[in-house]
Design a protein around this motif. Structure first.
Motif, mmCIF file in Angstrom:
data_model
loop_
_atom_site.group_PDB
_atom_site.id
_atom_site.type_symbol
_atom_site.label_atom_id
_atom_site.label_comp_id
_atom_site.label_asym_id
_atom_site.label_seq_id
_atom_site.Cartn_x
_atom_site.Cartn_y
_atom_site.Cartn_z
ATOM 1 N N PRO A 45 -24.955 -44.196 34.524
ATOM 2 C CA PRO A 45 -25.843 -44.026 33.371
ATOM 3 C C PRO A 45 -25.355 -44.807 32.150
ATOM 4 C CG PRO A 45 -24.432 -42.114 33.567
ATOM 5 C CD PRO A 45 -24.085 -43.018 34.726
ATOM 6 N N ILE A 46 -25.631 -46.095 32.143
ATOM 7 C CA ILE A 46 -25.086 -46.985 31.123
ATOM 8 C C ILE A 46 -25.791 -46.742 29.795
ATOM 9 C CG2 ILE A 46 -24.703 -49.389 30.478
ATOM 10 C CD1 ILE A 46 -24.628 -50.044 33.478
ATOM 11 N N LEU A 47 -25.096 -46.056 28.895
ATOM 12 C CA LEU A 47 -25.674 -45.686 27.604
ATOM 13 C C LEU A 47 -24.780 -46.053 26.421
ATOM 14 C CD1 LEU A 47 -26.964 -42.118 28.578
ATOM 15 C CD2 LEU A 47 -28.363 -44.187 28.298
ATOM 16 N N GLY A 48 -23.460 -46.031 26.608
ATOM 17 C CA GLY A 48 -22.570 -46.315 25.492
ATOM 18 C C GLY A 48 -21.115 -46.243 25.890
ATOM 19 N N LEU A 107 -16.660 -41.389 29.579
ATOM 20 C CA LEU A 107 -16.521 -40.169 28.786
ATOM 21 C C LEU A 107 -17.610 -40.070 27.716
ATOM 22 C CD1 LEU A 107 -14.891 -37.600 28.287
ATOM 23 C CD2 LEU A 107 -13.427 -38.917 26.729
ATOM 24 N N THR A 108 -17.926 -41.184 27.070
ATOM 25 C CA THR A 108 -18.993 -41.179 26.062
ATOM 26 C C THR A 108 -20.309 -40.725 26.674
ATOM 27 O OG1 THR A 108 -17.959 -42.934 24.751
ATOM 28 C CG2 THR A 108 -20.338 -42.634 24.493
ATOM 29 N N GLU A 109 -20.659 -41.301 27.809
ATOM 30 C CA GLU A 109 -21.923 -40.978 28.465
ATOM 31 C C GLU A 109 -21.937 -39.552 28.992
ATOM 32 O OE1 GLU A 109 -22.350 -45.653 29.765
ATOM 33 O OE2 GLU A 109 -21.379 -44.198 31.091
ATOM 34 N N ALA A 110 -20.781 -39.101 29.504
ATOM 35 C CA ALA A 110 -20.696 -37.722 29.997
ATOM 36 C C ALA A 110 -20.928 -36.728 28.865
ATOM 37 C CB ALA A 110 -19.340 -37.484 30.653
ATOM 38 N N CYS A 111 -20.351 -37.010 27.688
ATOM 39 C CA CYS A 111 -20.564 -36.132 26.532
ATOM 40 C C CYS A 111 -22.024 -36.159 26.102
ATOM 41 C CB CYS A 111 -19.674 -36.565 25.365
ATOM 42 S SG CYS A 111 -17.920 -36.190 25.579
ATOM 43 N N LEU A 112 -22.600 -37.334 26.041
ATOM 44 C CA LEU A 112 -23.986 -37.470 25.604
ATOM 45 C C LEU A 112 -24.935 -36.721 26.538
ATOM 46 C CD1 LEU A 112 -26.090 -38.828 23.740
ATOM 47 C CD2 LEU A 112 -26.084 -40.754 25.328
#
Length: 276
Positions: free
Chosen positions: A107-110, A141-146
């Motif tokens: 999930p490429i988001l950030g 980690l960024t995407e997992a948090c989002l």
């Protein structure tokens, strides 16, 4: 050998996305059917780039693929340029899921607590829906948090305070509760170690590797491709993640230190390592 449908972008400049995913999966013995979700002059990490969003064209591509009656064993979803036109992407995915294909989602988001420049709210919402149908997801980690609703800054604070295992497992548990079958949270930085956390309803383990202070683009694309390829070769989850982590590390170490990280890693000279 599997027939793998891959959705990702094609960048003229930048050794990332389809430029690294396709050869990695091919060397691992699979037939790759790439679909460009966007065509770029250079990857989005560059200050200036031209992006041609191809999601609208997937409606026509999907019709032609259905007419060919292809057997697709797995689908790997990577970069999507926006949330506009994702219904065309979903139509293709849903068609092959109903025929028994497995779904892998990166999930490429950030990254580093920030969204990428092209990411919009509809895309974030679509990714939250997509991971609920996935057999495997590979958020950093960024995407997992989002995706899970955890605060990134608070998560980093807890990791730095020695509570990394506790908070990242809580994030992984939330993603499982949302519907993902298996979760691999990548690139969790703890001091001089990078952790990749695997979780499903019955198993949890971490694969740790040394942190190389380079920040090359494309590491996530390559990691998810190698894990997917190994899993499709019936390797265990641990063996697949270890091979991917080792391969990415070798590619990082094998790339000239003076190279601008935006150009990505030198992957081609290391592909032979995937044959071991």
């Amino acid at each position: 050998m599997s027939n793998i449908l891959v959705f990702n972008d094609l960048s003229t400049v930048g050794n990332i996305s389809l430029n690294v995913v396709t050869p990695a999966l091919s060397v691992l013995g699979h037939n790759v059917y790439p679909i460009a979700t966007a065509v770029l002059s250079s990857q989005t990490g560059f200050e200036s780039f031209y992006l041609d969003d191809r999601l609208d064209s997937l409606n026509f591509i999907g019709r032609e693929l259905e007419a060919l009656d292809l057997k697709i064993d797995a689908i790997l979803v990577g970069y999507l340029p926006s949330g506009i036109g994702v219904e065309n992407l979903w139509a293709i995915i849903d068609f092959y899921l109903k025929k028994g294909a497995k779904l892998y989602v990166d999930p490429i988001l950030g990254d580093n607590g920030e969204l990428y420049t092209t990411v919009d709210e509809p895309l974030c919402e679509f990714m939250q829906e997509l991971i609920c149908r996935a057999d495997y997801i590979f958020p950093n980690l960024t995407e997992a948090c989002l995706l899970s609703g955890f605060d990134y800054v608070d998560t980093i604070y807890k990791i730095n305070a020695g509570m990394g295992g506790e908070v990242t497992k809580a994030i992984g548990k939330k993603l499982l509760d949302m519907g993902a079958e298996r979760v691999i949270i990548t690139s969790i930085l703890e001091g001089d170690v990078v952790t990749n956390l695997y979780m499903d309803d019955n198993l949890s383990f971490s694969v740790n590797r040394p942190f190389e202070k380079t920040g090359f683009s494309g590491t996530g694309d390559l990691f998810s491709a190698v894990v997917t390829g190994c899993l499709e070769n019936n390797c265990t989850q641990r063996a697949s993640i270890e091979k991917a982590a080792d391969f990415v590390l070798e590619c990082v170490r094998g790339t000239e230190s003076y190279r601008d990280p935006k150009y990505g890693m030198d992957v081609s000279k290391n592909l032979k390592l995937l044959l071991d």
